[in-house]
Design a protein around this motif. Structure first.
Motif, PDB file in Angstrom:
ATOM      1  N   PHE A   1      -5.121   3.393  -0.908  1.00 45.42           N
ATOM      2  CA  PHE A   1      -5.484   3.413   0.507  1.00 45.42           C
ATOM      3  C   PHE A   1      -4.235   3.598   1.371  1.00 45.42           C
ATOM      4  O   PHE A   1      -4.221   4.399   2.310  1.00 45.42           O
ATOM      5  N   GLY A   2      -3.181   2.850   1.072  1.00 45.71           N
ATOM      6  CA  GLY A   2      -1.932   2.969   1.825  1.00 45.71           C
ATOM      7  C   GLY A   2      -1.329   4.360   1.711  1.00 45.71           C
ATOM      8  O   GLY A   2      -0.843   4.930   2.696  1.00 45.71           O
TER       9      GLY A   2
ATOM     10  N   ALA B   1      -6.372  -0.125  -5.562  1.00 51.74           N
ATOM     11  CA  ALA B   1      -7.119   0.386  -4.405  1.00 51.74           C
ATOM     12  C   ALA B   1      -6.280   0.256  -3.139  1.00 51.74           C
ATOM     13  O   ALA B   1      -6.270   1.172  -2.302  1.00 51.74           O
ATOM     14  N   GLY B   2      -5.567  -0.840  -2.983  1.00 53.79           N
ATOM     15  CA  GLY B   2      -4.698  -1.018  -1.815  1.00 53.79           C
ATOM     16  C   GLY B   2      -3.576   0.011  -1.787  1.00 53.79           C
ATOM     17  O   GLY B   2      -3.265   0.575  -0.734  1.00 53.79           O
ATOM     18  N   LEU B   3      -2.954   0.261  -2.944  1.00 57.50           N
ATOM     19  CA  LEU B   3      -1.888   1.263  -3.001  1.00 57.50           C
ATOM     20  C   LEU B   3      -2.430   2.654  -2.691  1.00 57.50           C
ATOM     21  O   LEU B   3      -1.804   3.428  -1.949  1.00 57.50           O
TER      22      LEU B   3
ATOM     23  N   LEU C   1      -7.884  -4.251  -7.241  1.00 57.87           N
ATOM     24  CA  LEU C   1      -7.609  -4.412  -5.818  1.00 57.87           C
ATOM     25  C   LEU C   1      -6.205  -3.927  -5.456  1.00 57.87           C
ATOM     26  O   LEU C   1      -6.007  -3.293  -4.409  1.00 57.87           O
ATOM     27  N   VAL C   2      -5.235  -4.204  -6.302  1.00 55.57           N
ATOM     28  CA  VAL C   2      -3.870  -3.726  -6.053  1.00 55.57           C
ATOM     29  C   VAL C   2      -3.843  -2.199  -6.067  1.00 55.57           C
ATOM     30  O   VAL C   2      -3.259  -1.558  -5.178  1.00 55.57           O
TER      31      VAL C   2
ATOM     32  N   ARG D   1      -3.491   6.787   3.743  1.00 53.38           N
ATOM     33  CA  ARG D   1      -3.317   6.503   5.167  1.00 53.38           C
ATOM     34  C   ARG D   1      -1.962   7.005   5.661  1.00 53.38           C
ATOM     35  O   ARG D   1      -1.848   7.589   6.743  1.00 53.38           O
ATOM     36  N   ARG D   2      -0.930   6.792   4.870  1.00 54.55           N
ATOM     37  CA  ARG D   2       0.412   7.233   5.240  1.00 54.55           C
ATOM     38  C   ARG D   2       0.491   8.758   5.310  1.00 54.55           C
ATOM     39  O   ARG D   2       1.103   9.318   6.196  1.00 54.55           O
TER      40      ARG D   2
END
Length: 147
Positions: free
Chosen positions: A116-117, A112-114, A109-110, A120-121
């Motif tokens: 995704f961020g 995937a979040g990184l 999850l960490v 997105r950025r």
């Protein structure tokens, strides 16, 4: 087809040797179910039921000895865990190792979040402004391209 069957039969053989098998089929079934749950400390990716390592044989014999002595399945597993640690269990209990059980999903999850961020950025970042070359830069490019 019969030849293929005979060629595949050795693949299904287990590491258990005939002298290890208990005379009582019910007791042997219990022993086999326990040995499938225990990891070989040498091979690490095989159960002691499948491993040909010497220590796996010793552990299979020890499991059978404990069963013959009258221990329950849980007592046998506890005995082996007390001796070798929870590493020998293919499925360690959750309540004693929440970190082990949760580390994989949390790290996923960490990550995937990184990811995704980051994506997105990058998508929301303004396009770089391209300014025209100065006369000195144009002259330098022409000089390099002639060489």
């Amino acid at each position: 087809m019969l030849l293929a069957l005979f060629l595949l039969v050795p693949l299904a053989a287990q590491a258990i040797q005939p002298d290890e098998i208990l005379p009582d089929p019910a007791m042997e079934a219990r022993a086999r179910s326990i040995t499938r749950e225990l990891r070989c400390v040498v091979c690490q990716s095989e159960s002691i039921d499948e491993s040909n390592a010497d220590i796996a044989r010793d552990l299979r014999l020890m499991v059978r000895e404990r069963l013959v002595a009258g221990d329950s399945d849980e007592q046998v597993l506890d005995y082996v865990v007390d001796r070798y640690g929870e590493f020998v269990l293919f499925r360690p209990p959750f309540w004693r190792n929440p970190t082990l059980w949760l580390a994989g999903p949390v790290l996923f999850l960490v990550g995937a979040g990184l990811a995704f961020g980051f994506v997105r950025r990058r998508a929301n970042a303004p396009a770089p402004v391209q300014r025209p070359l100065s006369p000195e830069e144009k002259a330098r490019v022409e000089e390099i391209s002639r060489s």
